[in-house]
Write a protein that holds these residues in place. Structure first.
Motif, PDB file in Angstrom:
ATOM      1  N   LYS A  54       0.819  -1.211   0.062  1.00  0.00           N
ATOM      2  CA  LYS A  54      -0.112   0.117  -0.057  1.00  0.00           C
ATOM      3  C   LYS A  54       0.755   1.057  -0.025  1.00  0.00           C
ATOM      4  N   LEU A  55       0.429   2.127  -0.508  1.00  0.00           N
ATOM      5  CA  LEU A  55       1.011   3.548  -0.622  1.00  0.00           C
ATOM      6  C   LEU A  55       1.593   3.902   0.872  1.00  0.00           C
ATOM      7  N   GLU A  56       0.730   3.928   1.699  1.00  0.00           N
ATOM      8  CA  GLU A  56       0.953   4.262   3.099  1.00  0.00           C
ATOM      9  C   GLU A  56       2.417   3.652   3.673  1.00  0.00           C
ATOM     10  N   SER A  57       2.267   2.411   3.333  1.00  0.00           N
ATOM     11  CA  SER A  57       3.409   1.610   3.976  1.00  0.00           C
ATOM     12  C   SER A  57       4.744   1.732   2.987  1.00  0.00           C
ATOM     13  N   LEU A  58       4.710   2.124   1.807  1.00  0.00           N
ATOM     14  CA  LEU A  58       5.884   2.532   0.764  1.00  0.00           C
ATOM     15  C   LEU A  58       6.274   3.706   1.336  1.00  0.00           C
ATOM     16  N   VAL A  59       5.789   4.717   1.595  1.00  0.00           N
ATOM     17  CA  VAL A  59       6.069   6.274   1.907  1.00  0.00           C
ATOM     18  C   VAL A  59       6.705   6.043   3.202  1.00  0.00           C
ATOM     19  N   ALA A  60       6.126   5.226   4.246  1.00  0.00           N
ATOM     20  CA  ALA A  60       6.626   5.059   5.538  1.00  0.00           C
ATOM     21  C   ALA A  60       8.062   4.514   5.363  1.00  0.00           C
TER      22      ALA A  60
END
Length: 216
Positions: free
Chosen positions: A3-9
């Motif tokens: 997910k984008l949220e995990s990738l950005v984190a």
């Protein structure tokens, strides 16, 4: 696919834009003890990540807010990223100071806004939401409509959620505290036993007291 949220984190953790120190807490300017410190301005030093964040913020805006007339960055952390977003979208750009300039025209908003314009605000980090919503207030006082805010990261504090709801501001973010904890655990940045400390802090950061006792 992540997910984008995990990738950005993951990306923020990798360049130390987010630092986690459950055993040796930071002290914020507010005086709070904190096991986390975030400085998303570091992303500007990494061209690939800088561009990635710019593109994803633009996507968030296009998916969530209908045809804004201009972009506003919040000083100081979001000035550069806001300008990048505005340039990519081909929109006018302003930024909002934390306090009016103490000389000259004493501007609070740098740039030209026209009453009636629809504005999307860009932030780098949402903590309690206080400074972010002051920028919203300044834009509204200039006769413009704030259609929403897009940010890189939020701690998700209950006080911030309450403030944004009361102000009637829709907030969308690339990543958040829960996704960051999951990414930190998956990449072995933290250990399982650190999770409880990090979760407890988020519940009541103003009153959180670090546990300085160490097991033998």
């Amino acid at each position: 696919m992540k997910k984008l949220e995990s990738l950005v984190a993951e990306k923020l953790l990798k360049i130390s834009a987010i630092k986690l120190q459950p055993d040796i807490p930071f002290t914020w300017a507010s005086g709070w003890n904190s096991p986390i410190y975030t400085d998303n301005r570091k992303t500007l030093s990494y061209p690939e990540l800088r561009s990635f964040i710019k593109v994803e913020l633009c996507r968030l805006i296009m998916e969530n807010f209908e045809a804004p007339d201009a972009i506003a960055g919040v000083a100081t952390g979001a000035i550069a990223q806001g300008a990048l977003v505005a340039d990519t979208l081909g929109l006018p750009y302003v930024y909002v100071r934390s306090t009016p300039k103490d000389h000259g025209l004493e501007n609070l908003i740098e740039g030209n806004l026209k009453p009636g314009q629809k504005i999307v605000v860009i932030e780098d980090l949402i903590s309690t939401g206080g400074s972010s919503l002051k920028a919203v207030e300044a834009i509204r006082n200039a006769g413009c409509e704030v259609v929403g805010m897009a940010a890189i990261f939020t701690y998700g504090f209950p006080v911030a959620v309450k403030r944004f709801n009361e102000a009637g501001v829709k907030l969308v973010t690339l990543s958040n505290y829960n996704s960051m904890l999951e990414a930190a655990l998956e990449t072995n940045y933290i250990k399982e036993q650190d999770l409880e400390t990090l979760k407890e802090w988020r519940k009541d950061p103003a009153s959180w007291v670090p546990n300085t006792t160490k097991a033998d």
